[in-house]
Scaffold this active site. Sequence first.
Site, PDB file in Angstrom:
ATOM      1  N   TRP A  78      -9.815   0.507  -0.729  1.00  0.00           N
ATOM      2  CA  TRP A  78      -9.836  -0.732  -1.175  1.00  0.00           C
ATOM      3  C   TRP A  78      -9.227  -1.712  -0.174  1.00  0.00           C
ATOM      4  O   TRP A  78      -9.074  -2.718  -0.515  1.00  0.00           O
ATOM      5  CB  TRP A  78      -8.776  -0.652  -2.528  1.00  0.00           C
ATOM      6  CG  TRP A  78      -7.407  -0.219  -2.083  1.00  0.00           C
ATOM      7  CD1 TRP A  78      -6.350  -0.803  -1.676  1.00  0.00           C
ATOM      8  CD2 TRP A  78      -6.860   1.164  -2.395  1.00  0.00           C
ATOM      9  NE1 TRP A  78      -5.333   0.040  -1.532  1.00  0.00           N
ATOM     10  CE2 TRP A  78      -5.820   1.341  -1.782  1.00  0.00           C
ATOM     11  CE3 TRP A  78      -7.608   2.520  -2.849  1.00  0.00           C
ATOM     12  CZ2 TRP A  78      -4.984   2.721  -1.934  1.00  0.00           C
ATOM     13  CZ3 TRP A  78      -7.027   3.457  -2.709  1.00  0.00           C
ATOM     14  CH2 TRP A  78      -5.514   3.703  -2.295  1.00  0.00           C
ATOM     15  N   ARG A  79      -9.393  -1.696   1.146  1.00  0.00           N
ATOM     16  CA  ARG A  79      -8.899  -2.296   2.018  1.00  0.00           C
ATOM     17  C   ARG A  79      -9.687  -3.664   1.981  1.00  0.00           C
ATOM     18  O   ARG A  79      -9.021  -4.965   1.978  1.00  0.00           O
ATOM     19  CB  ARG A  79      -9.095  -1.601   3.552  1.00  0.00           C
ATOM     20  CG  ARG A  79      -8.732  -2.699   4.695  1.00  0.00           C
ATOM     21  CD  ARG A  79      -7.510  -3.251   4.767  1.00  0.00           C
ATOM     22  NE  ARG A  79      -6.207  -2.507   4.401  1.00  0.00           N
ATOM     23  CZ  ARG A  79      -5.340  -1.836   5.283  1.00  0.00           C
ATOM     24  NH1 ARG A  79      -5.591  -1.399   6.335  1.00  0.00           N
ATOM     25  NH2 ARG A  79      -4.325  -1.223   4.753  1.00  0.00           N
ATOM     26  N   GLU A  84      -2.854  -0.754  -6.033  1.00  0.00           N
ATOM     27  CA  GLU A  84      -1.409  -0.971  -5.606  1.00  0.00           C
ATOM     28  C   GLU A  84      -0.441  -0.269  -6.554  1.00  0.00           C
ATOM     29  O   GLU A  84       0.544   0.439  -6.204  1.00  0.00           O
ATOM     30  CB  GLU A  84      -0.948  -2.550  -5.511  1.00  0.00           C
ATOM     31  CG  GLU A  84      -1.670  -3.159  -4.568  1.00  0.00           C
ATOM     32  CD  GLU A  84      -1.370  -2.420  -3.214  1.00  0.00           C
ATOM     33  OE1 GLU A  84      -0.300  -2.100  -2.809  1.00  0.00           O
ATOM     34  OE2 GLU A  84      -2.316  -2.619  -2.268  1.00  0.00           O
ATOM     35  N   THR A 111       3.130   7.200  -3.600  1.00  0.00           N
ATOM     36  CA  THR A 111       2.106   8.200  -3.450  1.00  0.00           C
ATOM     37  C   THR A 111       1.086   7.913  -2.096  1.00  0.00           C
ATOM     38  O   THR A 111       1.008   6.925  -1.910  1.00  0.00           O
ATOM     39  CB  THR A 111       1.022   8.229  -4.607  1.00  0.00           C
ATOM     40  OG1 THR A 111       1.725   8.397  -5.887  1.00  0.00           O
ATOM     41  CG2 THR A 111      -0.035   9.507  -4.561  1.00  0.00           C
ATOM     42  N   TYR A 133       7.103  -6.126  -4.943  1.00  0.00           N
ATOM     43  CA  TYR A 133       6.169  -5.879  -4.102  1.00  0.00           C
ATOM     44  C   TYR A 133       4.646  -5.911  -4.662  1.00  0.00           C
ATOM     45  O   TYR A 133       3.921  -6.404  -4.042  1.00  0.00           O
ATOM     46  CB  TYR A 133       6.591  -4.282  -3.869  1.00  0.00           C
ATOM     47  CG  TYR A 133       5.196  -3.690  -3.031  1.00  0.00           C
ATOM     48  CD1 TYR A 133       4.843  -3.958  -1.684  1.00  0.00           C
ATOM     49  CD2 TYR A 133       4.175  -2.838  -3.900  1.00  0.00           C
ATOM     50  CE1 TYR A 133       3.678  -3.384  -1.372  1.00  0.00           C
ATOM     51  CE2 TYR A 133       2.942  -2.506  -3.336  1.00  0.00           C
ATOM     52  CZ  TYR A 133       2.750  -2.824  -1.845  1.00  0.00           C
ATOM     53  OH  TYR A 133       1.685  -2.286  -1.288  1.00  0.00           O
ATOM     54  N   ASP A 165       6.947  -2.984   0.764  1.00  0.00           N
ATOM     55  CA  ASP A 165       7.190  -1.660   0.466  1.00  0.00           C
ATOM     56  C   ASP A 165       8.197  -0.894   1.418  1.00  0.00           C
ATOM     57  O   ASP A 165       9.042  -1.505   2.353  1.00  0.00           O
ATOM     58  CB  ASP A 165       5.895  -1.048   0.368  1.00  0.00           C
ATOM     59  CG  ASP A 165       5.251  -0.662   1.768  1.00  0.00           C
ATOM     60  OD1 ASP A 165       5.852  -1.252   2.849  1.00  0.00           O
ATOM     61  OD2 ASP A 165       4.285  -0.081   1.795  1.00  0.00           O
ATOM     62  N   CYS A 208       7.672   3.442  19.802  1.00  0.00           N
ATOM     63  CA  CYS A 208       8.043   1.999  20.176  1.00  0.00           C
ATOM     64  C   CYS A 208       7.222   1.544  21.197  1.00  0.00           C
ATOM     65  O   CYS A 208       6.896   0.342  21.597  1.00  0.00           O
ATOM     66  CB  CYS A 208       9.250   2.049  20.478  1.00  0.00           C
ATOM     67  SG  CYS A 208      10.624   2.370  19.219  1.00  0.00           S
ATOM     68  N   CYS A 242       3.941   0.004  20.076  1.00  0.00           N
ATOM     69  CA  CYS A 242       4.151  -0.913  18.982  1.00  0.00           C
ATOM     70  C   CYS A 242       3.806  -2.314  19.628  1.00  0.00           C
ATOM     71  O   CYS A 242       4.100  -2.620  20.524  1.00  0.00           O
ATOM     72  CB  CYS A 242       5.581  -1.052  18.581  1.00  0.00           C
ATOM     73  SG  CYS A 242       5.969  -2.304  17.409  1.00  0.00           S
ATOM     74  N   SER A 299      11.476  13.373  -9.265  1.00  0.00           N
ATOM     75  CA  SER A 299      12.285  12.815  -8.125  1.00  0.00           C
ATOM     76  C   SER A 299      13.772  12.827  -8.435  1.00  0.00           C
ATOM     77  O   SER A 299      14.130  12.611  -7.453  1.00  0.00           O
ATOM     78  CB  SER A 299      11.505  11.323  -8.671  1.00  0.00           C
ATOM     79  OG  SER A 299      12.166  10.818  -9.911  1.00  0.00           O
TER      80      SER A 299
END
Length: 374
Positions: free
Chosen positions: A34-35, A47, A53, A130, A148, A205, A208, A321
Site C-alpha cells: 500500500w506504499r 495502518e 504486526t 499514530y 510508531d 549507524c 544511516c 501479549s
Amino acid sequence: MGCCPIDLSRSELPELLSSSLLDWFDGRERDVPWRHERDPYRILVAEVMAQQTRIETVAGYYARFIDRFPTAGSLADAELDEVLKLWQGLGYYARARHLHTAARQIVEQHDGMIPESVEELRGLAGVGPYTAGAVASFAFGVAEPAVDGNARRVLSRLFDIADPTPRRLDAAARSLVDAGQRPAGVNQAIMDLGSAICTPRNPACERCPVGARCRARLAGTVAERPPRKVGAPTPLRVAASAIVRRDDRILLVRRPDQGLLGGLWDFPGTTPSRVDETADDQGPIDGAGPTPRELSNRVEADHGVRIVVEDRAARIRHTFSHFRLELEIRNARWLGGEPSSETPWAWAGPRELEGFAVPTYLRSVLPPLVSGDS
C-alpha cells in the site's frame, strides 16, 4: 546528555535532516503493498492491520480484506462475524472490531468519506495519534507526525532524548515533518529507517543517512536510546473448555464483543485464572486447572446445557501479549438442555465449522478435535 527538553532551534537544521531522509527513502523504495496507495479508506485499513504486526504478515490479509470490503460502506454493511473471519489469524482482534465500528461511523457521521482533519480522525473507533497522523499525512498531505515504535527509536537517538515522552517525540517528529515538503515521505522514511538501519540492537549507524547529525551517536548514547522497558514476569493462567457433542454436531459459543478474543467463536468453558506470576513453561500445571466437575457446572451455569465431562482431548499452550494460557480441552457428552443465555451459540457440524471465526490457538487442532481423532 539528553536530560533536558530538546532545543529544535539548534538541531542541525530540520530541513537538512528531512532532505537527507527523503533522498534515502526515494532511493530505497521498500516493497510495501500500500506504499503508493492514495485512497484514504485503504490507507486506514492498512495502518490498522499493520499495528503490532509485520508487514510481510499483513500483505495477504490486506489484499483479501480490500477485495471483500473495497469501501467503508461495504465494511459498515457487513456482519461482524464475517469481518472477524477474514481477520482470523492476524491477532489483536480488537482492531477488527474497532475498524468495523469506525466504518459505520464514517458512513453515519461523514457521508461515507474518511475525514481529513486529525481531530475528526481521532474521533473514529480505535484511531489513536499514530493512525490519525498516518492517514492525515499519507492520504491528505497534512504535516502531521506519525510516531510508531520504529519512529520512537529513531527520534530518541537522532535528538538524544533520554526521556522520550509522547510530547517530546511529537515535537521532534513535527520539526522534521514541518520542514519537509512531503510529510508522508518524511513519516515513512523515519519508520523505514527504524526498521532497516536504526534497529533496536546493533544499528547500522555507518549506513544511516542522518548518522553524521545523530546526537546520540555523537554522544555515545545510542545503546541507551530509548531506555529499555523492564517488563514484569508474564503471568500464567489456566482454563478448561469442553467439546460438547450432540450427534454429529458440537456446541460453539460466541465470546462477548468486548474483552479477550471478543466476537470469536469458541468451545464453552471457564475463564482463564491466574496461577503463578513466574511459573516456567517446562511442564503442565497438573491439578492447578479447573476440575471436570467445575467445568460441567460452569457450562450449565453459563449456557443451560447439562453435560458429562469425559477424557482430555488436548492441552494447548498459547502466549498472548500480556499473559500465557494453558488450556485443557476435554471431550464432553450432552445430556440435555438447549443454550438459554443471551450469548450467541450454534450447534455446528464438521462442514459448517469453516464459516466460524475461531481463536488462532484452535485453528490447527480443531479438525482432529471435532472428528474425535485427537
